[in-house]
Design a protein around this motif. Structure first.
Motif, mmCIF file in Angstrom:
data_model
loop_
_atom_site.group_PDB
_atom_site.id
_atom_site.type_symbol
_atom_site.label_atom_id
_atom_site.label_comp_id
_atom_site.label_asym_id
_atom_site.label_seq_id
_atom_site.Cartn_x
_atom_site.Cartn_y
_atom_site.Cartn_z
ATOM 1 N N LYS A 116 0.977 -1.118 -0.100
ATOM 2 C CA LYS A 116 -0.067 0.122 -0.011
ATOM 3 C C LYS A 116 0.691 1.253 -0.096
ATOM 4 C CE LYS A 116 -4.785 0.022 0.286
ATOM 5 N NZ LYS A 116 -5.056 0.495 -0.768
ATOM 6 N N ALA A 117 0.527 2.156 -0.823
ATOM 7 C CA ALA A 117 1.254 3.512 -0.757
ATOM 8 C C ALA A 117 0.560 4.234 0.151
ATOM 9 C CB ALA A 117 1.181 4.182 -1.989
ATOM 10 N N ALA A 122 0.167 8.260 1.351
ATOM 11 C CA ALA A 122 0.599 9.798 1.548
ATOM 12 C C ALA A 122 0.676 10.290 2.666
ATOM 13 C CB ALA A 122 -0.270 10.114 0.417
ATOM 14 N N GLY A 123 -0.373 11.147 2.976
ATOM 15 C CA GLY A 123 -0.458 11.756 4.059
ATOM 16 C C GLY A 123 -1.081 10.953 5.337
ATOM 17 N N GLY A 124 -1.483 9.639 5.030
ATOM 18 C CA GLY A 124 -1.986 8.701 6.264
ATOM 19 C C GLY A 124 -3.146 9.114 6.563
ATOM 20 N N GLN A 125 -3.893 9.774 6.425
ATOM 21 C CA GLN A 125 -5.065 10.375 6.766
ATOM 22 C C GLN A 125 -6.325 9.542 6.824
ATOM 23 O OE1 GLN A 125 -4.746 12.925 9.389
ATOM 24 N NE2 GLN A 125 -2.831 12.132 8.951
ATOM 25 N N SER A 126 -6.269 8.844 5.784
ATOM 26 C CA SER A 126 -7.312 7.846 5.406
ATOM 27 C C SER A 126 -6.791 6.407 5.723
ATOM 28 C CB SER A 126 -8.020 7.973 4.110
ATOM 29 O OG SER A 126 -8.577 9.126 3.923
ATOM 30 N N LEU A 127 -5.563 6.146 5.480
ATOM 31 C CA LEU A 127 -4.931 4.992 5.380
ATOM 32 C C LEU A 127 -4.652 4.389 6.915
ATOM 33 C CD1 LEU A 127 -3.803 2.681 3.971
ATOM 34 C CD2 LEU A 127 -1.485 3.627 4.022
ATOM 35 N N HIS A 163 -3.092 19.524 1.855
ATOM 36 C CA HIS A 163 -4.348 20.375 1.739
ATOM 37 C C HIS A 163 -4.027 21.817 2.049
ATOM 38 C CE1 HIS A 163 -6.695 16.934 1.021
ATOM 39 N NE2 HIS A 163 -6.633 16.455 2.282
ATOM 40 N N GLY A 207 -2.771 15.657 5.187
ATOM 41 C CA GLY A 207 -3.421 14.998 4.011
ATOM 42 C C GLY A 207 -3.111 15.673 3.086
ATOM 43 N N THR A 208 -3.081 14.734 1.928
ATOM 44 C CA THR A 208 -2.698 15.380 0.401
ATOM 45 C C THR A 208 -3.661 15.231 -0.512
ATOM 46 O OG1 THR A 208 -2.202 13.387 -0.437
ATOM 47 C CG2 THR A 208 -0.430 14.511 0.990
ATOM 48 N N ASP A 223 -14.202 15.683 -0.365
ATOM 49 C CA ASP A 223 -14.843 16.845 -1.027
ATOM 50 C C ASP A 223 -14.061 17.105 -2.588
ATOM 51 O OD1 ASP A 223 -16.716 17.915 1.147
ATOM 52 O OD2 ASP A 223 -14.793 17.744 2.170
ATOM 53 N N LEU A 248 -0.054 7.646 -8.223
ATOM 54 C CA LEU A 248 -0.532 8.974 -8.839
ATOM 55 C C LEU A 248 0.523 10.124 -8.718
ATOM 56 C CD1 LEU A 248 -2.876 10.621 -9.747
ATOM 57 C CD2 LEU A 248 -3.565 10.646 -7.444
ATOM 58 N N LYS A 256 -21.344 22.536 0.636
ATOM 59 C CA LYS A 256 -21.015 21.362 1.269
ATOM 60 C C LYS A 256 -21.936 21.264 2.434
ATOM 61 C CE LYS A 256 -17.740 18.823 4.206
ATOM 62 N NZ LYS A 256 -16.231 18.501 4.489
ATOM 63 N N ALA A 261 -16.492 17.605 9.333
ATOM 64 C CA ALA A 261 -16.851 16.327 8.886
ATOM 65 C C ALA A 261 -16.982 16.087 7.469
ATOM 66 C CB ALA A 261 -18.333 15.759 9.614
ATOM 67 N N TRP A 262 -16.963 14.647 7.067
ATOM 68 C CA TRP A 262 -17.285 14.518 5.740
ATOM 69 C C TRP A 262 -18.670 14.914 5.194
ATOM 70 C CZ3 TRP A 262 -14.205 11.531 8.296
ATOM 71 C CH2 TRP A 262 -12.756 11.103 7.692
HETATM 72 C C1 LIG Z 1 -10.905 13.350 10.876
HETATM 73 C C2 LIG Z 1 -10.610 13.394 9.683
HETATM 74 C C3 LIG Z 1 -11.643 14.243 8.867
HETATM 75 C C4 LIG Z 1 -11.644 14.304 7.424
HETATM 76 N N1 LIG Z 1 -12.529 14.943 6.912
HETATM 77 C C5 LIG Z 1 -12.585 14.895 5.579
HETATM 78 C C6 LIG Z 1 -13.364 15.837 5.061
HETATM 79 O O1 LIG Z 1 -14.318 16.711 5.527
HETATM 80 N N2 LIG Z 1 -13.485 15.868 3.551
HETATM 81 C C7 LIG Z 1 -12.499 15.058 2.728
HETATM 82 O O2 LIG Z 1 -12.662 15.454 1.473
HETATM 83 N N3 LIG Z 1 -11.598 14.440 3.478
HETATM 84 C C8 LIG Z 1 -11.323 14.260 4.810
HETATM 85 N N4 LIG Z 1 -10.515 13.490 5.408
HETATM 86 C C9 LIG Z 1 -9.691 12.756 4.616
HETATM 87 C C10 LIG Z 1 -8.536 13.456 4.193
HETATM 88 O O3 LIG Z 1 -8.843 14.592 3.406
HETATM 89 C C11 LIG Z 1 -7.399 12.676 3.913
HETATM 90 O O4 LIG Z 1 -6.231 13.465 3.745
HETATM 91 C C12 LIG Z 1 -7.553 12.153 2.389
HETATM 92 O O5 LIG Z 1 -8.948 11.259 2.429
HETATM 93 C C13 LIG Z 1 -6.496 11.112 2.333
HETATM 94 O O6 LIG Z 1 -5.230 11.777 1.981
HETATM 95 P P1 LIG Z 1 -3.912 11.142 2.633
HETATM 96 O O7 LIG Z 1 -3.110 12.112 1.728
HETATM 97 O O8 LIG Z 1 -3.859 11.390 4.038
HETATM 98 O O9 LIG Z 1 -3.688 9.760 1.981
HETATM 99 P P2 LIG Z 1 -3.662 8.269 2.862
HETATM 100 O O10 LIG Z 1 -4.320 8.135 3.851
HETATM 101 O O11 LIG Z 1 -2.164 8.371 2.836
HETATM 102 O O12 LIG Z 1 -3.989 7.486 1.528
HETATM 103 C C14 LIG Z 1 -5.375 7.036 1.205
HETATM 104 C C15 LIG Z 1 -5.272 6.026 0.035
HETATM 105 O O13 LIG Z 1 -5.049 6.400 -1.088
HETATM 106 C C16 LIG Z 1 -3.763 5.682 -1.476
HETATM 107 N N5 LIG Z 1 -2.726 6.950 -2.031
HETATM 108 C C17 LIG Z 1 -2.470 7.917 -1.377
HETATM 109 N N6 LIG Z 1 -1.850 8.697 -2.292
HETATM 110 C C18 LIG Z 1 -1.414 7.997 -3.344
HETATM 111 C C19 LIG Z 1 -0.497 8.229 -4.591
HETATM 112 N N7 LIG Z 1 0.088 9.380 -4.727
HETATM 113 N N8 LIG Z 1 -0.626 6.999 -5.585
HETATM 114 C C20 LIG Z 1 -1.092 6.112 -5.242
HETATM 115 N N9 LIG Z 1 -2.025 5.884 -4.188
HETATM 116 C C21 LIG Z 1 -2.153 6.676 -3.068
HETATM 117 C C22 LIG Z 1 -3.161 5.062 -0.518
HETATM 118 O O14 LIG Z 1 -2.496 3.857 -0.923
HETATM 119 C C23 LIG Z 1 -4.672 4.775 0.237
HETATM 120 O O15 LIG Z 1 -5.165 3.906 0.009
HETATM 121 C C24 LIG Z 1 -10.605 13.702 6.681
HETATM 122 C C25 LIG Z 1 -9.591 12.463 7.405
HETATM 123 C C26 LIG Z 1 -9.536 12.613 8.892
HETATM 124 C C27 LIG Z 1 -8.707 11.944 9.366
#
Ligand SMILES: Cc1cc2nc3c(=O)[nH]c(=O)nc-3n(C[C@H](O)[C@H](O)[C@H](O)COP(=O)(O)OP(=O)(O)OC[C@H]3O[C@@H](n4cnc5c(N)ncnc54)[C@H](O)[C@@H]3O)c2cc1C
Lengths: 801, 284
Positions: free
Chosen positions: B29-30, B32-37, B78, B110-111, B124, B167, B184, B191-192
Motif C-alpha cells: 500500500k502506498a 501519502a498523508g496517512g489520514q485515511s490509510l 491540503h 492529508g494530501t 470533497d 498517482l 457542502k 466532517a465529511w
Molecule cells: C478526522 C478526519 C476528517 C476528514 N474529513 C474530511 C473531509 O471533510 N473531507 C474530505 O474530503 N476528506 C476528509 N478527510 C480525509 C483527508 O482529506 C485525507 O487526507 C484524504 O482522504 C487522504 O489523503 P492522504 O494524503 O492522507 O492519503 P492516505 O491516507 O495516505 O492514502 C489514502 C489512500 O490513497 C492511496 N494513495 C494516496 N496517495 C497515493 C498516490 N500518490 N498514489 C497512489 N495511491 C495513493 C493510499 O494507498 C490509500 O489507499 C478526513 C480525514 C480525517 C482523519
C-alpha cells in the motif's frame, strides 16, 4: 442564610486558575495508561460479535502458541474467582437481578460482551492473538425493542428469569399523601396534553478511555483505574470476589473525564483483577476507543408517555408519566436507579397538585445503560419542559406565561413538592427576568413574526427551559428509603504540617472538575493560609480511606461541607494552644483572617502555623491538650441541593434543508454561593454543550441484529466548538440553606437545562408549519421529514374541510 | 486499535516507489498523508504487508503553471493547496473546497493526491476534480499514463490507480472567466459531506454559456449532474432557470442510505444545494 454572608473571605468567590490544569493539559502526570510495573502483562479482550448467542465451543489454546503470549483464558477458566458484577441499587424487592459474569461463560447477551482474555508481554501481541481464539456461537434471537420485549411470548434476554421486565416502580402522590389523584385530575381537566418522547441512547464519550492496572504482588492487591469511584470500587471488589477489603487498595490517579461513564464497576476491572490474581503478575488493560463506545455503559434510552392535565387558564392540575427504561442486558452499579432520580423531577419548578410516575425497567440485548451526566433528571426535565411548551401552544399562551402561572414563587420557599421533596430555596422570577433581558426576548419574538409573515425559508424559533434539579447526592436517609445500597455522606480531613502548610484529604474523586483548586480556596479562607500552601490529596484508598466519590454534583455540595467542618474543628483545636502562647484566656480570643487575636487588642496574634509548630515540638502545651491539630469531618446532607435557572435558546431552522443552527443561547443559573466562578462557568459551558449534543447530534444506533452502528466518532457525532454558539451566561445567587457554604451542585445543571431549550426552539420555529414535535437528535433529515409530514398532513386536513 | 504489523519503506524516487509496490504485490500500500490509510490500518480494515511511504519523494510535490492548466503534485498537502497563489487565482474552487476538508491538523498531513487516489465518494475533492475535468498522471511498472476524470473514479474507494501504480500529479484546466462555488452540507462542521455540490458556471451576459456540476456522496463515485448542466447551458442566467435546472440534480445518481442520511433525503439535498451552488457560482 445569614451564616453564609459571614463567610465572604478573600478566596471563596474569586476566579482562580485551576492548579491541576497544567499537568492535566500537558499530560505530564500519571494516568492509568502511563503506569508500567516490573513483569507487567498486557491484556486484550475478545468481545462478542453477536448481540445474543450461546457459546457452544471456545478454545483459547491457539492464542497461547503465539509469540509474546503468556496466557489466554475464557470465562470458565476463572468462573470460580471472577465474581458477579454488582448492582448497588435494587430498586424493589422483586427486581430481577441477573448474574453478571465479567467474562461470559456460556451465553453472550450484547455485542461487545467480553468472552476471553489474552495476556502477553506487550499490548500488540495480546491484540494480535485475539484472532487466534476459536469461538462457536449459536445465535439466539436478539431482543432490542422495549415494547416488543414486554409483549407476551417475547424472546428473552435472560431465559432463566421468564420475563424481560426487570422491575416496576410507582410514585403516586395520592398514595404517598403528597398530593391529589391524577385519575381524578384527568377526568376533571379542561385540557389534556398527551405526548410520547423518545430519549435516545447516548454514549458518555469521556476523553480518556477506561484503563486498569492491577498489581497482585504486594500484601494488598493494588488496582489503579480510570474511575470516578475508587472507594466504591474497593468495596465492590471485596464484596463480589471475596477478597478481604483490607487486602485491596484502589487508586484513581489522574482521570480524564467521566460524565457518569466512569461511575461504574466494570467487567474489565474485574477481569484484570482476576487475571492478576490468577497469573500472580501485574496486568494492564487499556481499552480502545471502539471498545469504549461499544461496551462502556451508555446513557438515557427511555420512552416517556406524558399526560398533562390543565385548566384553560394554563394552571396545571395533574401530571402522569409512564416510563419505559432500557436497562440493556445487565444491571450496572446504579442502572435501575437512574430513572428513579428522574421520578422526583417531572414536577420540576411547578406547583402541580397531582402526580403519578410509573416506571418499568426492561432488559434488552444491548450494552447496559447507567449514569450519564444528569442521570434521570435530564430526561424528566426534557419531558416536562417540552410539554409545558405544548400546553402553551394549545392554549395560545406565551410559554413563559404558562410557566409563571405554575411555578413556585420566591416567597413560597421552603416548598414541599407533589413528589415529596422540600425545595429549600430558589428564585425563578429573578433568574427568568435576567435571562429575558440578556436574550432580548421581545425583539426576537418580533423578528420571528416578521420571518413568519415573509415566509422566510429560514425560520426563527425561541426555546425556553426553566429547570431545577436535585443534586448534591444525597441524604443517606432518603437513599435508604429508595433502597440504594450505600449512604450519601462525604468526608474530609485536614492535616496541619509543622511548617504551617496544610494537607487536605478528600473522599471525593475529581476527574477534571478542579477540586484541588476549589478545595484549596475553601481551606485558605477557613484556616487563613495562602492558597498555595494547601495540597489536596484524593483518589487513593491508602491516603483517603473513606469516601463516596464524585457524581451527582455532590463533591462541593457534600464533600465541600465536610471540608468546612473539618477546618472548623482545626480552628477550635488550636484555640487553647494559641491562648497558651499568648498567655490569655481562650474565651478572650477570636479567629480573624487566619489569626487568633485577643478581642479588642489586635496587636498580639498567633497564626495556625504558630500553633502547628508548637504542637510539633510539644515542648510547651497547656496541660491536658493532645498534641494534634488534625481533624476530620463527615457530612451527611439533610437535604438535596436544588440549583435552578432559566435557559433561552434561539435557533434558525433552514426549512429547505432541515438544518438547525443555534443563533443565541442565554443561561442564567442559580447554583447558590459560588466558590470559583471560573470553574462554575466551565461546568455550565460543558454541560450546555453536552445537552445540545443530545438535542441535535448524538445517538447510539443499533441495527436489527443488535450491532452498534455508531461505533466511531465518524458516526456518533459530538459537537465541536465550531458547532456551538457563544454562550451568554449569568447567575443569580440564592444560597442553599442546608449547610454553611450555601453552594448548590453545578456539574449537571447545564446538561439538564439545555436539551429542552434547544428542542423547544426547533419546534417553535416550525409550529406555524404544523410541526409539533421533532425526535431527538433533531438532525437535518428529521427536521426536513417533520416539515414534509406536516405539509402532507395539513394538505389532507385541508381537503377534508 | 493498533495496526497489524507491516514492513515500511520510504523511497526517494518515483521509480523506486513503483518497484517497491510491484515487489509487494497485492499486499503493498502506498501511503501519502496517512489520514485515511492510518485509520483503516488501525481498524484493521486494511492489513497490508508493506507500506510504501511517499513522503520522501520530492518529485511528487509542488504546484506549477503549465499554460492553460495547473499541475498539482500528488503529495501537495491540503494546507499547501489552501495557501497557494496559483490555485487562488486560477482554480479558486479547489481552495474553497479544500478549506472545508476536516480540520487544521488533518489538512497539514492529508494530501490532494491522496484524497483523489482514495476515491472516497464522501470526500470533497473528487467531485471538484470531476467538475473541473481534471486529468491524472499515473506512474506504473510500464511507464506513465494519463487518465481523464471521467475514467479515474471507478467505484467506491476505487480509483484507476492500480496497486503497483502511483498517482504523480493532477492537471487542472484554469477557470478564466468562470465563476465557481463548492456547497457542502455536513452535520457537524469538521466532517465529511452528507452531500456536496461543486459548480462552475461561465456566463455570457444574460445567459449561461457553460456549466459544470458534480456531486459529492451521491453514489459510489463522484457524479456529474449532466441533466442540470444541459438544462443550464444556453438558458437564461436567472434564479428561476437555475432552480428549475437544479430540480434535476439527482437524476441518474444512486445515493446510499446509511446512519447519517437516507437516499431520499440525499436526493432532496442535492437539488437544494445544486441551486445554491450554481446561483453562487453564477453570481445570481
Ligand atoms: C478526522 C478526519 C476528517 C476528514 N474529513 C474530511 C473531509 O471533510 N473531507 C474530505 O474530503 N476528506 C476528509 N478527510 C480525509 C483527508 O482529506 C485525507 O487526507 C484524504 O482522504 C487522504 O489523503 P492522504 O494524503 O492522507 O492519503 P492516505 O491516507 O495516505 O492514502 C489514502 C489512500 O490513497 C492511496 N494513495 C494516496 N496517495 C497515493 C498516490 N500518490 N498514489 C497512489 N495511491 C495513493 C493510499 O494507498 C490509500 O489507499 C478526513 C480525514 C480525517 C482523519
Amino acid at each position: 442564610m445569614t451564616v453564609t454572608e459571614d463567610r465572604s473571605g478573600a478566596e471563596v468567590g474569586r476566579d482562580r486558575r485551576r492548579k491541576e490544569d497544567s499537568r492535566l493539559i500537558t499530560g505530564r502526570t500519571m494516568w492509568t495508561e502511563n503506569i508500567s510495573l516490573p513483569g507487567m502483562l498486557h491484556l486484550a479482550i475478545l468481545r462478542s460479535p453477536m448481540a445474543h448467542a450461546r457459546i457452544t465451543h471456545i478454545d483459547v489454546g491457539p492464542a497461547r502458541e503465539l509469540p509474546g503470549v503468556v496466557e489466554a483464558i475464557a470465562g470458565r477458566d476463572i468462573a470460580d474467582i471472577q465474581g458477579s458484577l454488582p448492582c448497588a441499587w435494587p430498586v424493589t424487592e422483586e427486581m430481577i437481578l441477573p448474574d453478571y459474569p465479567p467474562l461470559a461463560v456460556d451465553e453472550v447477551r450484547h455485542a461487545g460482551e467480553p468472552v476471553a482474555v489474552v495476556a502477553a508481554r506487550d499490548r500488540v501481541s495480546a491484540i494480535d492473538a485475539l484472532e487466534a481464539i476459536e469461538v462457536d456461537y449459536e445465535p439466539l434471537p436478539a431482543v432490542l425493542d422495549m415494547e416488543a420485549a414486554l409483549a407476551d411470548g417475547a424472546d428473552l434476554v435472560h431465559s432463566g428469569h421468564g420475563t424481560n421486565k426487570c422491575f416496576s416502580w410507582i410514585l403516586d402522590s395520592a398514595e404517598a399523601g403528597t398530593g391529589d389523584d391524577v385519575g381524578r385530575a384527568e377526568a376533571d381537566a379542561e385540557v389534556v396534553i398527551k405526548r410520547r418522547y423518545l430519549q435516545q441512547r447516548l454514549i458518555p464519550a469521556f476523553m480518556e478511555p477506561r484503563s486498569v492496572v492491577v498489581d497482585p504482588t504486594g500484601e494488598q492487591i493494588t488496582m489503579w483505574s480510570a474511575t470516578q469511584i475508587p472507594h466504591i470500587l474497593r468495596l465492590m471488589l471485596a464484596m463480589a470476589t471475596g477478597v478481604a477489603e483490607h487486602k485491596i487498595r484502589v487508586i484513581a490517579p489522574d482521570v480524564g473525564g467521566g460524565f457518569g461513564g466512569k461511575l461504574q464497576v466494570t467487567p474489565e476491572e474485574f477481569i484484570a483483577f482476576a487475571a492478576a490474581r490468577r497469573f500472580g503478575r501485574p496486568v494492564k488493560y487499556v481499552e480502545s476507543r471502539s471498545e469504549s463506545m461499544l461496551s462502556a455503559h451508555h446513557g438515557r434510552d427511555q420512552i416517556q408517555d406524558i399526560t398533562l392535565c390543565a385548566k384553560r387558564d394554563g394552571t396545571v392540575t395533574g401530571l402522569s408519566v409512564k416510563l419505559l427504561a432500557n436497562m440493556g442486558a445487565y444491571l450496572g452499579i446504579v442502572t435501575p436507579g437512574v430513572p428513579l432520580l428522574g421520578a422526583f423531577m417531572y414536577n420540576a419548578i411547578y406547583k402541580f397538585p397531582a402526580y403519578r410516575f410509573d416506571c418499568t425497567g426492561v432488559f434488552t440485548n444491548t450494552t447496559k445503560t447507567d449514569a450519564y451526566r444528569g442521570a434521570g433528571r435530564p430526561e424528566a426535565t426534557f419531558a416536562i419542559e417540552r410539554t409545558m411548551d405544548e400546553l402553551a401552544a394549545e392554549l395560545g399562551m406565551d410559554p413563559l406565561e404558562v410557566r409563571r402561572r405554575n411555578w413556585i414563587g420566591h416567597d413560597e420557599f421552603p416548598f414541599t413538592t407533589v413528589a415529596g421533596l422540600t425545595y429549600d430555596s430558589g428564585n425563578y422570577e429573578a433568574a427568568t427576568d435576567k435571562a429575558m433581558e440578556l436574550f432580548g426576548y421581545d425583539a426576537l419574538r418580533r423578528e420571528q413574526d416578521e420571518r413568519r409573515q415573509s415566509n422566510d425559508p429560514v425560520q426563527l424559533g425561541i426555546g425556553v427551559s426553566t429547570y431545577t434539579e436535585m443534586c448534591g447526592l444525597a441524604p443517606s436517609r432518603v437513599l435508604g428509603q429508595l433502597r440504594y445500597g450505600a449512604g450519601g455522606w462525604e468526608t474530609a480531613s485536614v492535616r496541619m504540617l509543622p511548617t504551617g502548610k496544610v494537607e487536605v484529604v478528600t473522599g471525593t474523586s475529581p476527574h477534571g472538575q478542579g477540586h484541588e483548586t476549589a478545595w484549596s480556596q475553601i481551606v485558605a479562607d477557613e484556616l487563613g493560609v495562602p492558597f498555595d500552601d494547601v495540597e489536596v490529596l484524593h483518589g487513593d484508598t491508602r491516603t483517603s480511606h473513606k469516601g463516596l466519590d464524585t457524581y451527582g454534583s455532590r463533591s462541593l455540595a457534600v464533600g465541600g461541607i465536610a471540608l468546612v467542618n473539618a477546618c472548623q474543628k482545626v480552628v477550635d483545636k488550636a484555640k487553647p494552644i494559641a491562648a497558651h502562647l499568648l498567655e490569655c484566656d481562650p474565651a478572650d480570643l477570636e479567629f480573624v483572617n487566619g489569626q487568633y487575636q485577643v478581642k479588642g487588642s489586635p496587636g498580639a496574634a498567633k497564626t495556625l502555623g504558630d500553633c502547628a509548630l508548637a504542637v510539633f515540638t510539644s515542648h510547651d502545651l497547656p496541660d491536658g491538650v493532645e498534641p494534634n491539630l488534625d481533624a476530620d469531618a463527615t457530612f451527611d446532607p439533610g437535604n438535596f441541593s436544588y440549583p435552578h435557572g432559566t435557559h433561552l435558546c434561539a435557533t434558525e431552522v433552514d426549512t429547505e434543508t432541515g438544518r438547525v443552527s443555534i443563533r443565541s443561547y442565554v443561561a442564567v443559573d442559580d447554583v447558590g454561593r459560588v466558590v470559583n466562578p471560573m470553574i462554575v462557568e466551565g461546568q455550565v459551558h460543558g454541560g450546555i454543550a453536552q445537552g445540545i449534543g443530545q438535542a441535535l447530534f448524538e445517538e447510539a444506533v443499533y441495527d436489527a441484529d443488535g450491532n452498534l452502528l455508531t461505533g466511531t466518532f465518524v458516526d456518533y457525532l459530538l459537537p465541536g466548538s465550531p458547532d456551538l454558539p457563544d454562550f451568554v451566561t449569568a447567575r443569580t445567587e440564592t444560597p442553599a440553606t442546608d449547610h454553611p457554604l450555601g453552594a448548590k451542585g453545578v456539574g449537571e445543571a447545564g446538561t439538564i437545562a439545555s436539551t429542552p431549550a434547544v428542542v423547544n426552539a426547533v419546534v417553535d420555529a416550525l409550529r406555524p408549519l404544523g410541526v409539533s414535535d421533532v425526535r431527538m437528535p433533531c438532525t437535518p433529515e428529521r427536521v426536513w421529514q417533520a416539515i414534509r409530514d406536516a405539509r402532507n398532513g395539513a394538505h389532507e386536513g385541508g381537503e377534508r374541510s | 486499535m493498533i495496526p497489524a504489523a507491516f514492513e515500511y519503506s520510504r523511497p526517494t524516487g518515483i521509480d523506486d516507489a513503483v518497484r517497491a509496490l510491484s515487489e509487494g504485490g497485492e499486499d503493498a500500500k502506498a501511503m501519502a498523508g496517512g489520514q485515511s490509510l492510518i485509520p483503516m490500518l488501525r481498524l484493521r480494515l486494511a492489513v497490508p504487508s508493506v507500506v510504501v511511504d511517499l513522503a520522501g519523494i520530492t518529485d511528487l510535490g509542488g504546484i506549477r503553471d503549465d499554460g492553460d492548466a495547473l499541475v498539482i503534485g500528488a503529495m501537495t498537502t491540503h494546507d499547501e493547496v489552501l495557501n497557494d497563489e496559483l490555485i487562488k487565482t486560477h482554480v479558486p474552487l479547489i481552495a474553497q473546497a479544500t478549506a472545508t476538508v476536516a480540520d487544521r491538523q488533518v489538512r497539514h498531513r492529508g494530501t490532494f493526491g491522496g484524497s483523489l487516489a482514495h476515491a472516497d465518494p464522501a470526500g470533497d475533492l473528487p467531485s471538484v476534480a470531476a467538475a473541473l475535468d481534471a486529468s491524472f498522471e499515473i506512474a506504473g511498472p510500464a511507464g506513465r499514463r494519463t487518465v481523464p476524470a471521467s475514467e479515474f473514479f471507478v467505484d467506491y474507494l476505487t480509483s484507476a490507480v492500480q496497486p503497483d501504480e502511483i498517482l504523480v500529479s493532477i492537471r487542472v484546466p484554469k477557470l478564466g472567466g468562470w465563476g465557481s462555488h463548492y456547497e457542502k452540507f455536513s452535520r457537524v462542521a469538521q466532517a465529511w459531506a452528507m452531500v456536496g455540490v461543486a459548480a462552475a458556471v461561465r456566463r455570457d451576459n444574460g445567459t449561461i454559456a457553460d456549466a459544470r456540476v458534480a456531486l459529492t456522496n451521491m453514489g459510489a463515485t463522484p457524479v456529474r449532474a449532466r441533466a442540470v448542466e444541459e438544462a443550464l447551458i444556453g438558458g437564461p442566467a436567472s434564479a428561476d432557470a437555475v432552480a428549475a435546472a437544479a430540480e434535476r440534480a439527482a437524476e441518474g445518481a444512486e445515493p446510499s442510505s446509511d446512519v447519517s442520511a437516507s437516499a431520499d433525503y440525499r436526493s432532496h439535498l442535492a437539488t437544494v444545494l445544486t441551486r445554491r451552488a450554481v446561483s453562487a457560482a453564477g453570481r445570481l
